[in-house]
Design an enzyme around this catalytic site. Structure first.
Site, PDB file in Angstrom:
ATOM      1  N   TYR A 178     -13.232  66.360  27.986  1.00 16.90           N
ATOM      2  CA  TYR A 178     -12.019  66.404  27.453  1.00 16.90           C
ATOM      3  C   TYR A 178     -11.257  65.307  27.314  1.00 16.90           C
ATOM      4  O   TYR A 178     -11.632  64.377  28.129  1.00 16.90           O
ATOM      5  CB  TYR A 178     -11.215  67.957  27.980  1.00 16.90           C
ATOM      6  CG  TYR A 178     -10.584  67.600  29.192  1.00 16.90           C
ATOM      7  CD1 TYR A 178     -11.229  67.526  30.334  1.00 16.90           C
ATOM      8  CD2 TYR A 178      -9.089  67.308  29.100  1.00 16.90           C
ATOM      9  CE1 TYR A 178     -10.361  67.306  31.388  1.00 16.90           C
ATOM     10  CE2 TYR A 178      -8.266  67.394  30.309  1.00 16.90           C
ATOM     11  CZ  TYR A 178      -9.147  67.205  31.520  1.00 16.90           C
ATOM     12  OH  TYR A 178      -8.283  67.085  32.720  1.00 16.90           O
TER      13      TYR A 178
ATOM     14  N   ARG B 221     -27.905  82.176  28.178  1.00 17.09           N
ATOM     15  CA  ARG B 221     -27.579  81.372  29.317  1.00 17.09           C
ATOM     16  C   ARG B 221     -28.871  80.999  30.029  1.00 17.09           C
ATOM     17  O   ARG B 221     -29.704  81.510  30.161  1.00 17.09           O
ATOM     18  CB  ARG B 221     -26.517  82.594  30.344  1.00 17.09           C
ATOM     19  CG  ARG B 221     -26.189  81.694  31.414  1.00 17.09           C
ATOM     20  CD  ARG B 221     -25.310  82.565  32.397  1.00 17.09           C
ATOM     21  NE  ARG B 221     -25.055  81.900  33.641  1.00 17.09           N
ATOM     22  CZ  ARG B 221     -25.613  81.858  34.987  1.00 17.09           C
ATOM     23  NH1 ARG B 221     -26.658  82.276  34.902  1.00 17.09           N
ATOM     24  NH2 ARG B 221     -25.065  81.110  35.863  1.00 17.09           N
TER      25      ARG B 221
ATOM     26  N   LYS C   9     -14.557  62.909  32.798  1.00 18.63           N
ATOM     27  CA  LYS C   9     -13.511  63.718  32.549  1.00 18.63           C
ATOM     28  C   LYS C   9     -13.805  65.186  32.068  1.00 18.63           C
ATOM     29  O   LYS C   9     -14.093  65.410  30.815  1.00 18.63           O
ATOM     30  CB  LYS C   9     -12.540  63.173  31.437  1.00 18.63           C
ATOM     31  CG  LYS C   9     -11.081  63.675  31.519  1.00 18.63           C
ATOM     32  CD  LYS C   9     -10.110  62.993  30.745  1.00 18.63           C
ATOM     33  CE  LYS C   9      -8.770  63.739  30.562  1.00 18.63           C
ATOM     34  NZ  LYS C   9      -7.970  64.210  31.525  1.00 18.63           N
TER      35      LYS C   9
ATOM     36  N   GLU D 250      -6.717  60.597  44.322  1.00 17.72           N
ATOM     37  CA  GLU D 250      -5.923  60.658  43.301  1.00 17.72           C
ATOM     38  C   GLU D 250      -4.869  61.784  43.175  1.00 17.72           C
ATOM     39  O   GLU D 250      -4.973  62.518  44.524  1.00 17.72           O
ATOM     40  CB  GLU D 250      -6.418  60.403  41.794  1.00 17.72           C
ATOM     41  CG  GLU D 250      -7.581  61.493  41.580  1.00 17.72           C
ATOM     42  CD  GLU D 250      -8.478  61.216  40.345  1.00 17.72           C
ATOM     43  OE1 GLU D 250      -7.956  60.866  39.644  1.00 17.72           O
ATOM     44  OE2 GLU D 250      -9.602  61.839  40.535  1.00 17.72           O
TER      45      GLU D 250
ATOM     46  N   LEU E 195     -10.880  59.374  38.287  1.00 13.13           N
ATOM     47  CA  LEU E 195     -10.720  59.149  36.906  1.00 13.13           C
ATOM     48  C   LEU E 195     -10.130  57.833  36.599  1.00 13.13           C
ATOM     49  O   LEU E 195      -9.302  57.468  37.199  1.00 13.13           O
ATOM     50  CB  LEU E 195      -9.958  60.319  36.234  1.00 13.13           C
ATOM     51  CG  LEU E 195     -10.215  60.456  34.795  1.00 13.13           C
ATOM     52  CD1 LEU E 195     -11.495  60.846  34.236  1.00 13.13           C
ATOM     53  CD2 LEU E 195      -8.869  61.224  33.911  1.00 13.13           C
TER      54      LEU E 195
HETATM   55  N1  PLP Z   1      -6.844  61.557  37.373  1.00 14.75           N
HETATM   56  C1  PLP Z   1      -6.878  62.940  37.268  1.00 14.75           C
HETATM   57  C2  PLP Z   1      -8.113  63.714  37.947  1.00 14.75           C
HETATM   58  C3  PLP Z   1      -6.660  63.312  35.842  1.00 14.75           C
HETATM   59  O1  PLP Z   1      -7.181  64.806  35.644  1.00 14.75           O
HETATM   60  C4  PLP Z   1      -5.955  62.640  35.095  1.00 14.75           C
HETATM   61  C5  PLP Z   1      -5.623  63.383  33.702  1.00 14.75           C
HETATM   62  O2  PLP Z   1      -5.816  64.285  33.373  1.00 14.75           O
HETATM   63  C6  PLP Z   1      -5.793  61.279  35.392  1.00 14.75           C
HETATM   64  C7  PLP Z   1      -6.227  60.925  36.737  1.00 14.75           C
HETATM   65  C8  PLP Z   1      -4.826  60.298  34.346  1.00 14.75           C
HETATM   66  O3  PLP Z   1      -5.565  59.883  33.397  1.00 14.75           O
HETATM   67  P1  PLP Z   1      -4.815  59.644  32.114  1.00 14.75           P
HETATM   68  O4  PLP Z   1      -3.925  58.459  32.300  1.00 14.75           O
HETATM   69  O5  PLP Z   1      -5.853  59.005  31.203  1.00 14.75           O
HETATM   70  O6  PLP Z   1      -4.270  60.752  31.648  1.00 14.75           O
END
Ligand code: PLP
Length: 287
Positions: free
Chosen positions: A33, A101, A151, A183, A207
């Site tokens: 997503y 499935r 993501k 994070e 991410l």
């Molecule tokens: N880290 C995680 C785990 C996230 O889910 C998100 C955003 O959903 C971010 C960092 C921040 O990423 P972005 O700046 O691309 O929204």
């Protein structure tokens, strides 16, 4: 107002949009997503999100559901049809459904990906009172899988993390692995000490935030010092200030970690300035 959403090539009222119960997004969290902000009716950093989406799909061996140009067109059409001035566009692509499935991936020649987009109206997204107050954070263990750079829609643990924070009277959680902060549940994490911004370097452990990339560039342009290295929650607790970044909350000051107030317990000057710069610059570049 009934939202108009996009499902597999069609614009439909939200009440009429459907996806199969056999969809692998539903059964296996086999999907990716993106969330793109809308300010002033325009998309913030669409290109960054489109590039990361393509990478997520490639890493999971999933076919692209449409071209970047088509994606942009769908985003704009939904923003327009739903009259979004400030808000979000959510996009999800899953490996689709072959009508049953199975752990084995379906044949991409015969099973098309499922693509869904919808808007979320968020008046006051930029002028968010929460950013003036700052966020309270708790730290929790990071027990997510090892490919956090992709993501995916596997958001159960981040969701549980937010609930743990809520239960503790806080706003969000930072995740700790092997003694170091990875994070936030849905954002990248930073602290500031003696004017230096510290954040974890990119790897498969976090991410690769679109907002992170933009904010680090803007910080460097504003002659701020940035150090990308591992850091502990104790270092963050002793910081002058801290903040998070994400596409939906931009730069969010952090004022408390595990009950310890940072600085004077109000949003710090660097986080506040970076939020201003980010909003100003992103709006200028929005499409
Ligand atoms: N880290 C995680 C785990 C996230 O889910 C998100 C955003 O959903 C971010 C960092 C921040 O990423 P972005 O700046 O691309 O929204």
């Amino acid at each position: 107002m009934t939202r108009t959403v996009y499902v597999n090539g069609e614009y439909l009222p939200e009440t009429e949009a459907t996806v199969s119960i056999f969809d692998r997004g539903f059964l296996m969290a086999d999907g990716v997503y993106e969330v793109t902000s809308v300010l002033d009716g325009k998309l913030i950093d669409f290109d960054g999100h489109a590039v990361r989406l393509e990478r997520s799909l490639t890493e999971l061996d999933m076919p692209a559901a449409c071209t970047k140009e088509e994606l942009l067109e769908i985003h704009r059409e939904l923003v327009s049809r739903n009259e979004i001035v400030e808000g979000l566009v959510y996009l999800q692509i899953t490996r689709g459904s072959d009508g049953d499935r199975d752990f084995v991936f379906p044949d991409p020649e015969t099973t098309k990906p499922t693509i869904v987009l919808f808007t979320q109206n968020k008046p006051g997204l930029a002028d968010n009172p929460a950013a003036k107050k700052g966020a309270k954070i708790i730290s929790i263990e990071d027990i997510r899988w090892g490919r956090r750079d992709i993501k995916t829609v596997q958001l159960l643990y981040p969701s549980m993390g937010k609930m743990m924070a809520k239960k503790a009277g806080a706003d969000d959680a930072w995740l700790i692995e092997d003694g170091y902060v990875t994070e936030g549940t849905s954002n990248n994490a930073y602290f500031v000490k003696n004017g230096k911004i510290v954040t974890r370097p990119l790897s498969n452990d976090i991410l690769h935030g679109i907002t992170r990339k933009a904010v680090l560039r803007m910080a460097a342009e504003a002659q701020m010092v940035v150090e990308e290295r591992l850091f502990t929650i104790d270092e963050a607790k002793e910081a002058d200030e801290a903040f998070t970044t994400s596409a939906s909350a931009f730069v969010m000051p952090v004022v408390e970690i595990d009950g310890v107030a940072l600085g004077d317990g109000t949003p710090g000057p660097i986080a506040t300035r970076l939020r201003e710069i980010y909003l100003e610059e992103s709006l200028k570049a929005a499409i």
